[in-house]
Design an enzyme around this catalytic site. Sequence first.
Site, PDB file in Angstrom:
ATOM      1  N   SER A 148       0.853  -1.197   0.000  1.00 59.47           N
ATOM      2  CA  SER A 148       0.000   0.000   0.000  1.00 59.47           C
ATOM      3  C   SER A 148       0.881   1.236   0.000  1.00 59.47           C
ATOM      4  O   SER A 148       1.997   1.214   0.546  1.00 59.47           O
ATOM      5  CB  SER A 148      -0.860  -0.004   1.261  1.00 59.47           C
ATOM      6  OG  SER A 148      -1.491   1.254   1.415  1.00 59.47           O
ATOM      7  N   TYR A 158      -1.005  -0.433  10.348  1.00 59.16           N
ATOM      8  CA  TYR A 158      -1.259  -0.788   8.942  1.00 59.16           C
ATOM      9  C   TYR A 158      -0.065  -0.416   8.054  1.00 59.16           C
ATOM     10  O   TYR A 158       0.448  -1.236   7.294  1.00 59.16           O
ATOM     11  CB  TYR A 158      -2.538  -0.100   8.458  1.00 59.16           C
ATOM     12  CG  TYR A 158      -2.838  -0.347   6.995  1.00 59.16           C
ATOM     13  CD1 TYR A 158      -3.311  -1.576   6.562  1.00 59.16           C
ATOM     14  CD2 TYR A 158      -2.637   0.662   6.045  1.00 59.16           C
ATOM     15  CE1 TYR A 158      -3.580  -1.806   5.211  1.00 59.16           C
ATOM     16  CE2 TYR A 158      -2.910   0.437   4.705  1.00 59.16           C
ATOM     17  CZ  TYR A 158      -3.382  -0.798   4.293  1.00 59.16           C
ATOM     18  OH  TYR A 158      -3.641  -1.022   2.963  1.00 59.16           O
TER      19      TYR A 158
END
Length: 254
Positions: A148, A158
Amino acid sequence: MSNFNANLTGQVAIVTGAGGGLGSVFCEALAKAGAHVVAADYNGTAAEATASRLKEQGFPICSFKVDVTSPEETEALAAFAREAFERVDILVNTAAFMEPVLQPLLQYPMDLWRRTLDVNLTGPLNCIRAVAPIMSARTYGRIINISSGGAYSAAHAYGVSKLALQGLTSWLATELGSSGITVNAIAPGALNTAQGDKARPPQYVEMLRAVTPLKPLGEPDDLIGALLFLASDASSWTTGQTVRVDGGWIKSVL
Ligand SMILES: NC(=O)c1ccc[n+]([C@@H]2O[C@H](COP(=O)([O-])OP(=O)(O)OC[C@H]3O[C@@H](n4cnc5c(N)ncnc54)[C@H](O)[C@@H]3O)[C@@H](O)[C@H]2O)c1
């Protein structure tokens, strides 16, 4: 869907996170390129929905319920694919846990930290350990980890998990290259998916717009070219790389 072509006829692909916004699009792209696809997800109903939609269009695809954090379950997934199709050529690690919690260090919920790293980092490792022997036996494999753009801000669990996934990509590319297996990653920018929309505040898109040369939000289809390149023979001399597909948001010469 993107009109980039790749010929994956007769190949077998496992896609985790196949019940999600991106995973279902990946299943469709791989199936349209000719692959037999195993759509795997923790949410068995969502995985089956992806498989049913594509089966109705005549594509060879089946679903499998798996929790990627469990080595026993990822072994069972690989064994299922091998028994059904006798080979595994492509693994796309799309499954992820995204709960963007911005808490100061001392308040950071440690159960969330553990869960995020377990799904986003150990999950792909479990899947790769399960398929690597099957790929090695035929001296061929294409492994694609979905990172990501969040990796580059490394904010909260994350972002850290996605940066570590790029590290895992580099490690396993080195280890598996001599077995004919390439290991690469795609780092998408912000996407128009239900999960992406849920995860970001509206002002985030405006911030992206100011620094992204192309459109600030991508569609899942915008990743298909990179996916099919990395899943096919076209990438035979490419390994250990993270391809950023983000409209030019992250710019680096290294
Ligand atoms: N949506 C975005 O804006 C965006 C941006 C950059 C990167 N990504 C990455 O793309 C991937 C897919 O994102 P999405 O938008 O499709 O998300 P999504 O939430 O729609 O899909 C994720 C899927 O993973 C599955 N999953 C979660 N935990 C699992 C587990 N333990 N075992 C098996 N399956 C599990 C979920 O059931 C879900 O179907 C993720 O890796 C995400 O980090 C997304």
